[in-house]
Design an enzyme around this catalytic site. Structure first.
Site, PDB file in Angstrom:
ATOM      1  N   LYS A   1       0.839  -1.212   0.000  1.00 56.36           N
ATOM      2  CA  LYS A   1       0.000   0.000   0.000  1.00 56.36           C
ATOM      3  C   LYS A   1       0.871   1.258   0.000  1.00 56.36           C
ATOM      4  CE  LYS A   1      -0.488  -0.699   4.927  1.00 56.36           C
ATOM      5  NZ  LYS A   1      -1.164  -0.234   6.099  1.00 56.36           N
TER       6      LYS A   1
ATOM      7  N   ARG B   1      -9.487  -1.436  16.039  1.00 58.57           N
ATOM      8  CA  ARG B   1      -9.470  -0.553  14.876  1.00 58.57           C
ATOM      9  C   ARG B   1     -10.459  -1.127  13.865  1.00 58.57           C
ATOM     10  NH1 ARG B   1      -3.961   0.623  11.495  1.00 58.57           N
ATOM     11  NH2 ARG B   1      -4.327  -1.551  10.940  1.00 58.57           N
TER      12      ARG B   1
ATOM     13  N   TYR C   1      15.424  30.675   5.668  1.00 59.54           N
ATOM     14  CA  TYR C   1      14.218  31.365   6.146  1.00 59.54           C
ATOM     15  C   TYR C   1      14.303  31.671   7.641  1.00 59.54           C
ATOM     16  CZ  TYR C   1      11.655  30.653   1.813  1.00 59.54           C
ATOM     17  OH  TYR C   1      11.247  30.695   0.521  1.00 59.54           O
TER      18      TYR C   1
ATOM     19  N   MET D   1      11.011  24.335   0.695  1.00 58.00           N
ATOM     20  CA  MET D   1      10.225  23.414  -0.134  1.00 58.00           C
ATOM     21  C   MET D   1      11.122  22.568  -1.053  1.00 58.00           C
ATOM     22  SD  MET D   1       7.102  24.196  -2.765  1.00 58.00           S
ATOM     23  CE  MET D   1       6.052  24.996  -1.569  1.00 58.00           C
TER      24      MET D   1
END
Ligand code: PLP
Length: 358
Positions: free
Chosen positions: A34, A130, A255, A303
């Site tokens: 997955k 769950r 930053y 980023m």
């Protein structure tokens, strides 16, 4: 010069599977793929795993992507179908749902005109709370599946450990006891163990093991790396050094000037950032491997870039390759620094990071 990419070491994948198969004895392997095979590339990883018996995914679109890529192996949907209108797709594509709730059982019983009956897995909630039917309903649910015309063959009884990464936890014994009690009433094949439970032999018995993380060479246990279990990292996340600059003591870098240089130094700028899946919250000091040694991350992760303190005498040059995690730098270590788990780092590798198989 490339920006950020991930080398996916297929020989390591094959090695890890062989190790896990040894642990599994003769039992079968449902390989968990997955979330884009934990970031390693769903279809390609599936096509390499000749030695597994089935593939497990979480979403219908993952299963259909595998079928579209020509994968013919059995595919198990760990959360089953989400609504009855998916059932014809399951039947047409030969997908196997995990039935974890009464509503799914009822929908399966009521479905009409399916192209073929489905192989199914019945999940029992042995204590994780769950997914799964309640233990006192498990036998009745199993019998209903056996009697259902839309079901083919013997359903597989399945459960999931909440604390397999803490093998001595009392919860494991409790869950084992609950499943054993059900097994006594049903002669059903069983699947209980994820990577941690397989490596630490937590379950009493498995006909089908369900390893995910360990396949990719990563330890499910805190304070350990895959190497402790003879596993090899499949992913090496890399990026180019795109700038090396001299910065005087007392200057702010990046930053918010979050890093104030303590001394004259060289700053290496590496072309990877949170837009690639590198965690923005990685703290100062998180290691980055370049040319055989580790340098500390400093300042805020941007980023598309991050900065490392190379030291004034550094020989690192523009064009050198940095490794963020992989064969030289355990992803488990990075996860620990960041305060998360390796699963999350691997899954978060962004689409724009090219996966290069070798
Ligand atoms: C039901 C189920 N089985 C097996 C696995 C594989 O777990 P791991 O990656 O820890 O081996 C998962 C993953 O979360 C899961 O949800």
């Amino acid at each position: 010069m490339r920006a950020a990419w991930a080398n996916i070491h297929l020989d390591a994948l094959a090695h890890n599977l062989a190790v896990l198969k040894q642990h599994a004895g003769g039992a079968r392997i449902l390989a968990i793929l997955k979330a884009n095979a934990y970031g390693h590339g769903l279809a390609r990883i599936a096509s390499e795993l000749h030695g597994v018996d089935a593939i497990g995914v979480a979403r219908l679109n993952e299963a259909l992507a595998l079928r579209n890529a020509g994968i013919v192996k059995p595919i198990v949907l760990l959360e089953g179908f989400f609504s009855a209108d998916e059932l014809p797709i399951f039947a047409a594509s030969g997908l196997q749902p995990v039935i974890h709730s009464q509503y799914q059982l009822a929908q399966l019983e009521q479905a009409q005109g399916l192209a073929q009956p489905l192989r199914v897995w019945l999940k029992v909630d042995t204590g994780m709370h769950r997914l799964g039917v309640a233990p006192d309903q498990a036998v009745a649910c199993y019998r209903r599946l056996q009697a259902c015309a839309n079901v083919q063959g013997e359903p597989i009884l399945m459960s999931h450990f909440a604390s397999a990464d803490a093998p001595d936890a009392a919860q494991n014994n409790n869950q084992n006891r609950v499943l054993a009690d059900i097994q006594r009433q049903l002669a059903a094949p069983v699947s209980f163990s994820n990577s941690a439970a397989l490596l630490a032999k937590v379950a009493q018995h498995d006909d089908w093991f369900r390893p995910g993380l360990a396949l990719y060479g990563v330890s499910p246990f805190a304070q350990h790396t895959g190497a402790d279990y003879n596993l090899r990292a499949v992913m090496s996340l890399q990026a180019s050094v795109i700038s090396v600059r001299d910065v005087a003591a007392g200057e702010g870098v990046g930053y918010g000037a979050a890093w104030q240089t303590e001394r004259d130094t060289k700053v290496g700028i590496i072309a990877i950032g949170y837009g690639d899946g590198y965690p923005r919250l990685a703290p100062a000091g998180t290691p980055v491997w370049i040319n055989g040694r580790c340098y500390p991350l400093k300042g805020r992760v941007s980023m598309d870039m991050l900065s490392v303190d190379l030291g004034v005498d550094s020989q690192v040059q523009v064009g050198d390759t940095a490794q963020l995690w992989g064969e030289h730098l355990a992803v488990e270590l990075i996860a620990e620094k960041v305060g998360t788990i390796a699963y999350e780092l691997l899954c978060n590798v962004a689409h724009r990071v090219a996966l290069e198989y070798n």
